[in-house]
Design an enzyme around this catalytic site. Structure first.
Site, short mmCIF file in Angstrom:
data_model
loop_
_atom_site.label_atom_id
_atom_site.label_comp_id
_atom_site.label_asym_id
_atom_site.label_seq_id
_atom_site.Cartn_x
_atom_site.Cartn_y
_atom_site.Cartn_z
N SER A 62 0.83 -1.19 0.00
CA SER A 62 0.00 0.00 0.00
C SER A 62 0.88 1.25 0.00
CB SER A 62 -0.97 -0.05 1.19
OG SER A 62 -2.04 0.84 1.01
N ASP A 92 -5.75 -3.31 -2.63
CA ASP A 92 -4.73 -3.04 -1.62
C ASP A 92 -4.10 -4.29 -1.01
OD1 ASP A 92 -3.37 -2.06 0.68
OD2 ASP A 92 -4.77 -0.40 0.83
#
Length: 276
Positions: A45, A184
């Site tokens: 991320s 993500d």
């Protein structure tokens, strides 16, 4: 005895995480500890952005510190309740982990894809090609919940790989790569520390250490065996700066400066494991 191999693991944490990690790395470099010398960089991320910058040799002060000083902040419009509801599925003990991720993916896929996210991520990366240095970027297949790890041999463009790792469920749309859509990498783990297994030395920067479940983190650290480890999470000053919404663009400047300030206090402990 083989050559010491060093890994840098960079966890997720939104705008705050990108800026804080960049600040810590910049501050450590000023103190004589260059994490840019890592043989392996693992990014999840927010950490995928910083990881790509580090692995490609970008100047963090220009790429992030400059943004922190010059970017005009706008009020965050993220629905954090929706984000937390999605991530709460991951902690449901009645669900098998991949099934929990698949259900999060269903929510993530409901966000319309305008394609603008790729352009935004591309603007943050001065170098848009995979580096020769080993860089691992994490993501999750939004349709199946399968965990994936992108590298230079995976067939994913670097910018797309980073964008997929940053596709926070219910905030940004999953990113299409080779006909599949990915979200993500933090949906699997906030840091994915276990990907550094086999390294002699591991430095972990974990922006969300103060809110992430410790059991998962500790299990991943156990996978590192007898590696020398230095772990850095945000100090109280940085946590105060982060506030409740780590995606708030107003955090670019203060979070970078918080990381820069914290670096001097952790330089000694990081140097102990990082240097020969």
């Amino acid at each position: 005895m083989g050559r010491m191999t060093r890994a840098l693991v960079l966890g997720g944490g939104g705008v705050a995480g990108i800026a804080w990690e960049a600040g810590v790395i910049t501050g450590l470099r000023r103190a004589g500890v260059d994490l840019g010398e890592a043989d392996l960089v693992v990014g999840t991320s927010a950490g995928s952005v910083v990881g790509a910058l580090v692995a490609t040799g970008a100047d963090l002060e220009t790429a992030v510190g400059g943004r922190a000083r010059s970017e005009t902040a706008t009020a965050s419009s993220v629905d954090m309740e929706a984000v937390m509801a999605a991530f709460s599925l991951l902690y449901d003990p009645t669900l098998e982990p991949q099934e929990a991720r698949r259900r999060v993916g269903e929510l993530a896929l409901a966000v319309p894809d305008t394609g603008a996210r790729i352009e935004t991520i591309g603007d943050r990366l001065p170098v848009k090609e995979w580096p020769s240095r080993r860089l691992l970027i994490t993501a999750v297949d939004a349709g199946t919940g399968e965990f994936v790890v992108w590298d230079r041999d995976s067939g994913a463009p670097l910018v797309s790989a980073v964008a997929s790792s940053c596709a926070v469920p219910c905030v940004f749309p999953p990113v299409e790569i080779n006909g599949r859509r990915y979200m993500d990498g933090g949906v699997r783990s906030a840091s994915n520390v276990d990907l550094a297994a086999g390294s002699s030395v591991v430095v972990i920067l974990e922006p969300l250490a103060h809110v992430s479940p410790r059991a998962r983190f500790e299990a991943e650290v156990a996978e590192l065996g007898d590696a020398r480890i230095a772990h850095v999470g945000p100090d109280e000053a940085a946590i105060t700066v982060f506030g409740a919404d780590v995606l708030d663009p107003a955090l670019w400047r203060p979070a970078f400066e918080a990381g820069l300030a914290q670096a001097s206090g952790v330089a000694g402990s990081v140097a102990e494991v990082w240097k020969d």
